[in-house]
Design a protein around this motif. Structure first.
Motif, mmCIF file in Angstrom:
data_model
loop_
_atom_site.group_PDB
_atom_site.id
_atom_site.type_symbol
_atom_site.label_atom_id
_atom_site.label_comp_id
_atom_site.label_asym_id
_atom_site.label_seq_id
_atom_site.Cartn_x
_atom_site.Cartn_y
_atom_site.Cartn_z
ATOM 1 N N VAL A 97 0.961 -1.325 0.017
ATOM 2 C CA VAL A 97 -0.564 0.059 0.304
ATOM 3 C C VAL A 97 0.811 1.179 0.106
ATOM 4 O O VAL A 97 1.509 1.121 1.196
ATOM 5 C CB VAL A 97 -0.695 0.066 1.266
ATOM 6 C CG1 VAL A 97 -2.057 1.424 1.591
ATOM 7 C CG2 VAL A 97 -1.817 -0.896 1.513
ATOM 8 N N ASN A 98 0.481 2.464 -1.004
ATOM 9 C CA ASN A 98 0.853 3.460 -0.540
ATOM 10 C C ASN A 98 0.157 4.689 -0.684
ATOM 11 O O ASN A 98 -0.664 4.847 -1.318
ATOM 12 C CB ASN A 98 2.133 3.342 -2.302
ATOM 13 C CG ASN A 98 2.965 4.869 -2.358
ATOM 14 O OD1 ASN A 98 2.498 5.815 -2.552
ATOM 15 N ND2 ASN A 98 4.117 4.793 -2.065
ATOM 16 N N THR A 99 0.537 5.659 -0.197
ATOM 17 C CA THR A 99 -0.179 7.109 0.092
ATOM 18 C C THR A 99 1.457 8.282 0.552
ATOM 19 O O THR A 99 2.604 7.435 0.905
ATOM 20 C CB THR A 99 -0.979 6.323 1.098
ATOM 21 O OG1 THR A 99 -2.360 8.062 0.719
ATOM 22 C CG2 THR A 99 -0.301 6.816 2.232
ATOM 23 N N ALA A 100 0.134 8.891 0.317
ATOM 24 C CA ALA A 100 1.889 10.114 1.002
ATOM 25 C C ALA A 100 1.281 10.264 2.623
ATOM 26 O O ALA A 100 0.773 9.654 4.059
ATOM 27 C CB ALA A 100 1.097 11.655 0.978
ATOM 28 N N SER A 101 2.579 10.741 3.051
ATOM 29 C CA SER A 101 3.155 10.733 4.240
ATOM 30 C C SER A 101 2.074 11.123 5.297
ATOM 31 O O SER A 101 1.803 10.490 6.287
ATOM 32 C CB SER A 101 4.647 11.078 4.518
ATOM 33 O OG SER A 101 5.591 10.643 3.833
ATOM 34 N N PRO A 102 2.005 12.146 5.311
ATOM 35 C CA PRO A 102 0.546 12.373 6.004
ATOM 36 C C PRO A 102 -0.478 11.204 6.433
ATOM 37 O O PRO A 102 -1.192 11.427 7.500
ATOM 38 C CB PRO A 102 0.152 14.136 5.999
ATOM 39 C CG PRO A 102 1.329 14.457 4.844
ATOM 40 C CD PRO A 102 1.581 12.857 4.204
ATOM 41 N N PHE A 103 -1.094 11.278 5.399
ATOM 42 C CA PHE A 103 -2.530 9.899 5.167
ATOM 43 C C PHE A 103 -2.521 8.696 5.832
ATOM 44 O O PHE A 103 -2.829 8.659 6.546
ATOM 45 C CB PHE A 103 -3.145 10.056 3.518
ATOM 46 C CG PHE A 103 -4.592 9.738 3.758
ATOM 47 C CD1 PHE A 103 -5.218 10.324 3.886
ATOM 48 C CD2 PHE A 103 -5.086 7.962 3.707
ATOM 49 C CE1 PHE A 103 -6.502 10.042 3.888
ATOM 50 C CE2 PHE A 103 -6.221 7.878 3.678
ATOM 51 C CZ PHE A 103 -6.936 8.323 3.675
ATOM 52 N N MET A 104 -1.007 8.933 5.507
ATOM 53 C CA MET A 104 0.123 7.336 5.921
ATOM 54 C C MET A 104 0.239 6.752 7.742
ATOM 55 O O MET A 104 -1.276 6.591 8.508
ATOM 56 C CB MET A 104 1.031 7.044 6.079
ATOM 57 C CG MET A 104 1.623 5.522 6.247
ATOM 58 S SD MET A 104 0.586 4.227 5.323
ATOM 59 C CE MET A 104 1.273 4.282 3.810
ATOM 60 N N LEU A 105 0.419 8.469 7.997
ATOM 61 C CA LEU A 105 -0.061 8.053 9.310
ATOM 62 C C LEU A 105 -0.538 8.670 10.398
ATOM 63 O O LEU A 105 -1.130 8.850 11.530
ATOM 64 C CB LEU A 105 1.191 9.773 9.764
ATOM 65 C CG LEU A 105 3.449 9.337 9.279
ATOM 66 C CD1 LEU A 105 3.661 10.931 9.604
ATOM 67 C CD2 LEU A 105 3.548 8.172 10.072
ATOM 68 N N SER A 221 7.772 20.824 1.059
ATOM 69 C CA SER A 221 6.795 19.643 0.573
ATOM 70 C C SER A 221 6.224 18.717 1.418
ATOM 71 O O SER A 221 5.374 18.466 0.445
ATOM 72 C CB SER A 221 8.488 19.088 0.321
ATOM 73 O OG SER A 221 8.775 18.285 0.960
ATOM 74 N N SER A 222 6.190 18.149 2.503
ATOM 75 C CA SER A 222 5.317 17.384 3.254
ATOM 76 C C SER A 222 3.561 18.531 4.222
ATOM 77 O O SER A 222 4.624 19.582 4.674
ATOM 78 C CB SER A 222 6.447 16.673 4.142
ATOM 79 O OG SER A 222 5.555 16.309 5.152
ATOM 80 N N GLY A 223 2.772 18.282 3.661
ATOM 81 C CA GLY A 223 2.002 18.498 4.824
ATOM 82 C C GLY A 223 2.806 18.597 6.106
ATOM 83 O O GLY A 223 1.370 19.465 6.827
ATOM 84 N N ASP A 224 3.045 16.851 6.449
ATOM 85 C CA ASP A 224 3.530 17.459 8.058
ATOM 86 C C ASP A 224 4.234 18.458 8.326
ATOM 87 O O ASP A 224 4.539 18.813 9.583
ATOM 88 C CB ASP A 224 4.092 15.411 8.300
ATOM 89 C CG ASP A 224 2.896 14.910 9.097
ATOM 90 O OD1 ASP A 224 2.132 14.773 9.656
ATOM 91 O OD2 ASP A 224 2.692 13.777 8.064
ATOM 92 N N THR A 225 5.570 18.761 7.806
ATOM 93 C CA THR A 225 5.905 19.972 8.133
ATOM 94 C C THR A 225 5.647 20.949 8.341
ATOM 95 O O THR A 225 5.864 21.860 8.895
ATOM 96 C CB THR A 225 7.342 19.934 6.516
ATOM 97 O OG1 THR A 225 7.839 18.659 6.890
ATOM 98 C CG2 THR A 225 7.906 21.083 6.728
ATOM 99 N N HIS A 226 4.768 21.167 6.927
ATOM 100 C CA HIS A 226 3.368 22.317 7.481
ATOM 101 C C HIS A 226 2.747 22.604 8.767
ATOM 102 O O HIS A 226 2.602 23.725 9.919
ATOM 103 C CB HIS A 226 2.697 22.392 6.393
ATOM 104 C CG HIS A 226 2.878 22.961 5.380
ATOM 105 N ND1 HIS A 226 2.195 23.803 4.734
ATOM 106 C CD2 HIS A 226 3.954 22.373 4.087
ATOM 107 C CE1 HIS A 226 2.464 23.792 2.867
ATOM 108 N NE2 HIS A 226 4.195 22.926 3.432
#
Length: 302
Positions: A97-105, A221-226
């Motif tokens: 399974v692959n997805t963007a890091s924020p959605f994964m976390l 680049s990352s939503g989690d960084t935002h």
């Protein structure tokens, strides 16, 4: 048959992971064992499949041809094993399974415990990328993508949608003040995305339209960084509820210009490339996600 499946798997894994050491770690083998498997394979085929340099591995023309065939063979074996599992009516096998890091976390990881309890014979492999990937090239069974899907041959199954809001920390607003109008945002520290540029169009109603194109003073680049920057009081962000809903509920982030917000819902889809009947392990994961998220409103997907 001269070659065997272990040698093919070693070859494909080296190509996909980019190095012998990474392939060895993924296959839970020694690097020397993987290297010997590659050498045996090349010896049996009487061709060079990979050019080895001190920095990288590069496929030869023969390697490119053999790689495509090896993938098909490994997929066929995996499908045959799945069919045997289906006869026992127990979904089994590896599910990538692959997805963007924020959605994964923030969304997938909290659900994994229950999924594994229901389907203990499925071996999950969770990968995160902030860009869309080629599912076939990365041997990924299922990807979860946020936003409008580009034209594609991939099959898509809608899961839910999530609202985007403009947010800031109470500390930032105490220090810099709450902007009274959309236009007043130009006087604030705005945190934007490096790409895609469309994420720097915020869902705010103003005199010229319903989206406000920001000029970021800080990019990431990352939503989690935002999210981390906003929580640290470094500026104003625009993020999805699935990532920041809990922060809003606790008061760690506050919505900015709520009365000017337009209803911009980001669709969230599961995509997959198989054209034939879906493998049982993929189907049960899709059904599980739909059960967990499909009946929730955009406000509660976080």
């Amino acid at each position: 048959m001269k070659t065997n499946l272990d040698e093919m798997l070693a070859f494909v894994t080296v190509v996909d992971s980019g190095s012998i050491s990474a392939a060895a770690e993924q296959l839970q083998q020694t690097a020397s064992g993987v290297s010997r498997a590659l050498s045996r394979l090349e010896e049996k085929l009487a061709v060079t499949l990979l050019r080895r340099t001190t920095r990288r591995l590069e496929l030869t023309e023969e390697g490119e041809v053999f790689l495509a065939q090896a993938r098909r063979i490994l997929d066929s074996v995996e499908e045959a094993e799945e069919q045997m599992a289906l006869r026992r009516q127990v979904p089994a096998g590896r599910l990538r399974v692959n997805t963007a890091s924020p959605f994964m976390l923030h969304v997938i990881v909290p659900l994994i415990g229950e999924f594994r309890a229901r389907y203990p014979q499925i071996d999950l492999e969770l990968n995160s990328d902030d860009r869309f990937i080629d599912l076939l090239e990365r041997r990924t069974d299922l990807a979860i993508r946020i936003g409008v899907l580009p034209d594609s041959s991939l099959h898509a199954r809608p899961l839910c949608a999530s609202r985007r809001r403009v947010l800031a920390s109470p500390a930032y607003l105490r220090h810099h003040g709450m902007p009274a109008t959309v236009e007043a945002l130009t006087e604030h520290s705005l945190i934007g995305f490096t790409e895609p540029e469309s994420l720097n169009e915020w869902p705010l109603r103003h005199a010229q339209g319903e989206r406000w194109k920001i000029t970021p003073t800080l990019r990431a680049s990352s939503g989690d960084t935002h999210r981390a920057l906003a929580l640290a009081g470094q500026g104003i962000v625009c993020l999805s509820d699935f990532m920041c809903g809990a922060d809003l509920a606790k008061g760690d982030l506050v919505e900015v210009l709520a009365e000017q917000r337009t209803e911009l819902l980001q669709p969230i889809n599961a995509v997959y490339y198989r054209n034939s009947a879906l493998a049982s392990r993929i189907t049960c994961f899709l059904d599980f996600l739909s059960e967990q998220m499909g009946n929730k409103s955009a406000d509660t997907v976080h």
